[in-house]
Design a protein around this motif. Structure first.
Motif, short mmCIF file in Angstrom:
data_model
loop_
_atom_site.label_atom_id
_atom_site.label_comp_id
_atom_site.label_asym_id
_atom_site.label_seq_id
_atom_site.Cartn_x
_atom_site.Cartn_y
_atom_site.Cartn_z
N GLN A 116 7.39 8.44 -6.21
CA GLN A 116 7.28 7.28 -5.32
C GLN A 116 8.62 6.58 -5.19
O GLN A 116 9.42 6.57 -6.13
CB GLN A 116 6.24 6.29 -5.83
N HIS A 152 7.91 -1.46 1.32
CA HIS A 152 7.05 -0.29 1.51
C HIS A 152 7.14 0.57 0.26
O HIS A 152 8.18 0.62 -0.39
CB HIS A 152 7.51 0.56 2.70
N THR A 153 6.06 1.28 -0.05
CA THR A 153 6.07 2.30 -1.09
C THR A 153 5.61 3.59 -0.45
O THR A 153 4.56 3.64 0.18
CB THR A 153 5.16 1.93 -2.27
N VAL A 154 6.43 4.62 -0.60
CA VAL A 154 6.11 5.92 -0.02
C VAL A 154 5.99 6.93 -1.16
O VAL A 154 6.76 6.91 -2.11
CB VAL A 154 7.17 6.36 1.02
N TYR A 191 5.84 11.00 -2.13
CA TYR A 191 6.28 12.29 -1.61
C TYR A 191 6.25 13.30 -2.75
O TYR A 191 6.05 12.95 -3.91
CB TYR A 191 7.69 12.16 -1.02
N ALA A 210 0.85 -1.19 0.00
CA ALA A 210 0.00 0.00 0.00
C ALA A 210 0.89 1.24 0.00
O ALA A 210 1.94 1.26 0.62
CB ALA A 210 -0.90 0.00 1.23
N GLU A 270 2.16 4.63 1.15
CA GLU A 270 2.14 5.48 2.34
C GLU A 270 2.49 6.89 1.88
O GLU A 270 3.33 7.07 1.02
CB GLU A 270 3.19 4.99 3.34
N HIS A 271 1.86 7.89 2.45
CA HIS A 271 2.14 9.27 2.07
C HIS A 271 3.11 9.87 3.08
O HIS A 271 2.84 9.90 4.27
CB HIS A 271 0.85 10.08 1.98
N TYR A 272 4.24 10.34 2.56
CA TYR A 272 5.27 10.93 3.40
C TYR A 272 4.85 12.32 3.84
O TYR A 272 4.29 13.09 3.07
CB TYR A 272 6.59 11.03 2.63
N SER A 323 8.31 12.25 9.05
CA SER A 323 8.03 10.80 9.05
C SER A 323 9.33 10.04 9.19
O SER A 323 10.34 10.39 8.58
CB SER A 323 7.36 10.39 7.73
N LEU A 356 11.45 6.86 8.39
CA LEU A 356 11.51 5.76 7.42
C LEU A 356 12.66 4.84 7.79
O LEU A 356 13.76 5.29 8.07
CB LEU A 356 11.71 6.30 6.00
#
Length: 84
Positions: free
Chosen positions: A59, A70-72, A74, A28, A30-32, A36, A38
């Motif tokens: 991303q 994880h996928t973040v 930003y 899923a 995630e929005h940085y 935050s 990491l």
């Protein structure tokens, strides 16, 4: 009619399970946000930054120290601003 609906539902569930085993789902997004924390052990993929002169989403997919992906997402400045 009820048997046909039940059969169709069972078939769709079987296809969904087969799809998950052959194509593991992406993590899923995630929005940085500023501040935050990491846990990045290894960067897997960075998205391409478009050639525009504005703020755009980017991303990064990474693995943490436990091996979880994880996928973040930003915000970055586009790669199309000229300094002339």
């Amino acid at each position: 009619m009820k048997q046909l609906i039940a059969l169709l539902m069972a078939g769709m569930a079987t296809v969904a399970m087969a799809s998950e085993t052959t194509h593991p789902s992406q993590p899923a997004v995630e929005h940085y946000s500023y501040g935050s924390k990491l846990d990045i052990a290894k960067v897997i993929h960075l998205s391409t930054i478009p050639k525009v002169c504005e703020v755009v989403p980017a991303q990064m997919t990474y693995e943490d120290h436990q091996g979880q992906r994880h996928t973040v997402e930003y915000q970055v400045m586009g790669d199309g601003c000229s300094t002339h």
